[in-house]
Scaffold this motif. Structure first.
Motif, PDB file in Angstrom:
ATOM      1  N   TYR A  30       0.809  -1.316  -0.077  1.00 24.09           N
ATOM      2  CA  TYR A  30       0.012  -0.035   0.096  1.00 24.09           C
ATOM      3  C   TYR A  30       0.659   1.191  -0.072  1.00 24.09           C
ATOM      4  O   TYR A  30       0.315   2.426   0.373  1.00 24.09           O
ATOM      5  CB  TYR A  30      -0.956  -0.079   1.161  1.00 24.09           C
ATOM      6  N   GLY A  69     -12.319  -9.963   6.840  1.00 24.98           N
ATOM      7  CA  GLY A  69     -10.772  -9.927   6.689  1.00 24.98           C
ATOM      8  C   GLY A  69     -10.146  -8.652   6.420  1.00 24.98           C
ATOM      9  O   GLY A  69      -9.294  -8.408   5.626  1.00 24.98           O
ATOM     10  N   ASP A  91     -11.274  -8.956  11.641  1.00 29.70           N
ATOM     11  CA  ASP A  91      -9.945  -9.476  11.291  1.00 29.70           C
ATOM     12  C   ASP A  91      -9.844 -10.604  12.235  1.00 29.70           C
ATOM     13  O   ASP A  91     -10.317 -10.687  13.431  1.00 29.70           O
ATOM     14  CB  ASP A  91      -8.904  -8.866  11.115  1.00 29.70           C
ATOM     15  N   LEU A  93      -6.966 -11.591  13.196  1.00 27.33           N
ATOM     16  CA  LEU A  93      -5.913 -11.466  14.152  1.00 27.33           C
ATOM     17  C   LEU A  93      -5.644  -9.941  15.067  1.00 27.33           C
ATOM     18  O   LEU A  93      -6.193  -9.132  14.621  1.00 27.33           O
ATOM     19  CB  LEU A  93      -4.392 -11.200  13.479  1.00 27.33           C
ATOM     20  N   ASP A 150     -13.601 -15.564  11.584  1.00 31.55           N
ATOM     21  CA  ASP A 150     -12.783 -16.801  11.128  1.00 31.55           C
ATOM     22  C   ASP A 150     -13.712 -17.334   9.925  1.00 31.55           C
ATOM     23  O   ASP A 150     -14.853 -18.038  10.379  1.00 31.55           O
ATOM     24  CB  ASP A 150     -12.563 -17.765  12.205  1.00 31.55           C
ATOM     25  N   HIS A 152     -13.550 -19.825   8.436  1.00 32.39           N
ATOM     26  CA  HIS A 152     -13.598 -21.294   8.308  1.00 32.39           C
ATOM     27  C   HIS A 152     -14.912 -21.786   9.107  1.00 32.39           C
ATOM     28  O   HIS A 152     -15.005 -22.932   9.063  1.00 32.39           O
ATOM     29  CB  HIS A 152     -12.502 -21.946   8.301  1.00 32.39           C
ATOM     30  N   PHE A 174      -8.839  -9.856  -0.490  1.00 32.54           N
ATOM     31  CA  PHE A 174      -7.772 -10.553  -0.435  1.00 32.54           C
ATOM     32  C   PHE A 174      -7.715 -11.445   0.682  1.00 32.54           C
ATOM     33  O   PHE A 174      -6.802 -11.740   1.381  1.00 32.54           O
ATOM     34  CB  PHE A 174      -6.408  -9.640  -0.586  1.00 32.54           C
ATOM     35  N   TYR A 214       2.153 -15.094  -0.704  1.00 28.51           N
ATOM     36  CA  TYR A 214       2.576 -13.842  -0.641  1.00 28.51           C
ATOM     37  C   TYR A 214       3.392 -13.835   0.762  1.00 28.51           C
ATOM     38  O   TYR A 214       3.264 -14.554   1.865  1.00 28.51           O
ATOM     39  CB  TYR A 214       1.382 -12.998  -0.394  1.00 28.51           C
TER      40      TYR A 214
HETATM   41  C1  LIG Z   1      -4.033 -10.592   2.593  1.00 28.01           C
HETATM   42  S1  LIG Z   1      -4.729  -9.978   4.050  1.00 28.01           S
HETATM   43  C2  LIG Z   1      -6.055  -8.997   3.241  1.00 28.01           C
HETATM   44  C3  LIG Z   1      -6.238  -7.542   4.089  1.00 28.01           C
HETATM   45  C4  LIG Z   1      -6.839  -6.485   3.305  1.00 28.01           C
HETATM   46  N1  LIG Z   1      -8.511  -7.141   3.427  1.00 28.01           N
HETATM   47  C5  LIG Z   1      -6.514  -6.018   2.283  1.00 28.01           C
HETATM   48  O1  LIG Z   1      -7.256  -5.949   1.359  1.00 28.01           O
HETATM   49  O2  LIG Z   1      -5.391  -5.995   2.057  1.00 28.01           O
HETATM   50  C6  LIG Z   1      -5.781 -11.196   4.676  1.00 28.01           C
HETATM   51  C7  LIG Z   1      -6.266 -11.276   5.889  1.00 28.01           C
HETATM   52  O3  LIG Z   1      -7.094 -12.354   6.257  1.00 28.01           O
HETATM   53  C8  LIG Z   1      -6.771 -12.661   7.742  1.00 28.01           C
HETATM   54  N2  LIG Z   1      -7.308 -13.973   8.258  1.00 28.01           N
HETATM   55  C9  LIG Z   1      -6.375 -15.034   8.200  1.00 28.01           C
HETATM   56  N3  LIG Z   1      -7.195 -16.032   8.706  1.00 28.01           N
HETATM   57  C10 LIG Z   1      -8.536 -15.809   8.602  1.00 28.01           C
HETATM   58  C11 LIG Z   1      -9.577 -16.549   8.624  1.00 28.01           C
HETATM   59  N4  LIG Z   1      -9.523 -17.740   9.013  1.00 28.01           N
HETATM   60  N5  LIG Z   1     -10.765 -15.588   8.547  1.00 28.01           N
HETATM   61  C12 LIG Z   1     -10.820 -14.407   8.482  1.00 28.01           C
HETATM   62  N6  LIG Z   1      -9.717 -13.722   8.218  1.00 28.01           N
HETATM   63  C13 LIG Z   1      -8.601 -14.331   8.262  1.00 28.01           C
HETATM   64  C14 LIG Z   1      -5.768 -12.146   8.088  1.00 28.01           C
HETATM   65  O4  LIG Z   1      -5.557 -11.669   9.474  1.00 28.01           O
HETATM   66  C15 LIG Z   1      -5.276 -10.883   7.089  1.00 28.01           C
HETATM   67  O5  LIG Z   1      -5.610  -9.857   7.500  1.00 28.01           O
END
Ligand SMILES: C[S@@+](CC[C@H](N)C(=O)[O-])C[C@H]1O[C@@H](n2cnc3c(N)ncnc32)[C@H](O)[C@@H]1O
Ligand SMILES: O=S(=O)(c1ccc2c(c1)CN[C@@H](CF)C2)N1CCSCC1
Length: 273
Positions: A30, A69, A91, A93, A150, A152, A174, A214
């Protein structure tokens, strides 16, 4: 065996995320050269234009927008915050939820200056760029909470996170392909988040095409489900959505800077049947 494999794959993905570094992630994706507002072929103006059009073309309406997310980023709700009275950020985390709270509290506790993004979206709205301070105030006003998620889990959010009728619109960028061990898990996750959306509600989905990994921080290599357009469309259909529009951005060669192997980006606008 399939069930056991499913749990192990998801658990392995969760383990990968323990090293995620919001500041590094923001810097990789970003800031220039990737986020260059002066470049006509840059991804960021393209993404912001897709979101602006999707939120403002008249069919998206309601009270509650949920971002699934969110990570440490806000760009995905800069147009939606003018359309919805309530925006819920989510999110997996705590480090990311803390990054978002840092921005929300406006005391310098965040790792990226979102001003260029706010200014750009103001211009898309026909406002002067200096209106970015009003947009920032509007966003801080409509964000109701920043909660765990989450995708899942069949119920990705806490039961009290949403009203009984569900969200009017979901946005997710993403996330699903970056947190799923395989295509089947990606499709299941699409179905899980769909349960958060009211019938007739809209899904705005941005994701990576052809990406297999990534870096979520220095040395934090995270596997990604490599998707093509046909797989995205098939997963949407299988998960109970009707596709309204799919747009694709192909990455210029000099945007391939080693932080991932993404080849393109898709934008989907869909409606939950
Ligand atoms: C690649 S980042 C995308 C962040 C942001 N949305 C963007 O557009 O850049 C993926 C995100 O998914 C979150 N994540 C990881 N495991 C997840 C899960 N089981 N459910 C939902 N989100 C999750 C991560 O913490 C991270 O913030
Ligand atoms: O802003 S992006 O759309 C972007 C933004 C975020 C991400 C990716 C790409 C690809 N890897 C994802 C891992 F999940 C995260 N972008 C992709 C094209 S070049 C500029 C950066």
């Amino acid at each position: 065996m399939e069930g056991k494999g499913k749990v192990n794959g998801v658990a392995a993905m969760a383990a990968c995320y323990q090293g995620f570094d919001p500041a590094a992630y923001l810097q990789y994706n970003y800031t220039p050269p990737r986020a260059d507002f002066e470049r006509k072929d840059s991804i960021v103006p393209w993404k912001l234009a897709c979101l602006h059009r999707a939120f403002t073309e008249g069919d998206v309406r309601g009270e509650l927008l949920v971002d699934i997310g969110s990570g440490p980023t806000l760009y995905q709700v800069l147009s939606g915050c003018e359309v919805f009275n309530k925006v819920l950020l989510t999110d997996f985390l705590e480090v990311n939820r803390q990054e978002l709270r840092g921005w929300l509290e406006d005391e310098g506790g965040c790792n990226l200056d979102w001003t260029p993004y706010l200014q750009h979206v103001c211009e898309l709205e026909g406002r002067r760029p200096s209106a970015w301070t009003e947009k920032a105030a509007k966003l801080r006003q409509v964000i109701t909470d920043i909660v765990p998620v989450d995708v899942h889990r069949p119920q990705p959010l806490a039961l009290d996170a949403l009203p009984s009728e569900g969200a009017d619109c979901l946005v997710s960028c993403f996330c699903l392909e970056s947190v799923s061990p395989d295509l089947a898990a990606f499709t299941r996750a699409l179905g899980h988040i769909g349960r958060l959306l009211r019938t007739g509600g809209h899904l705005l989905l941005i994701g990576a095409l052809g990406e297999s990994y990534y870096f979520g921080g220095p040395g934090v290599r995270i596997p990604v489900v490599p998707l093509n357009e046909a797989q995205v469309c098939a997963s949407l259909k299988e998960s109970g959505y009707t596709l309204i529009r799919l747009e694709v951005y192909t990455l210029p060669q000099d945007m391939r800077v080693g932080v991932d192997d993404v080849s393109g980006v898709f934008f989907v606008k869909a409606i939950k049947e």
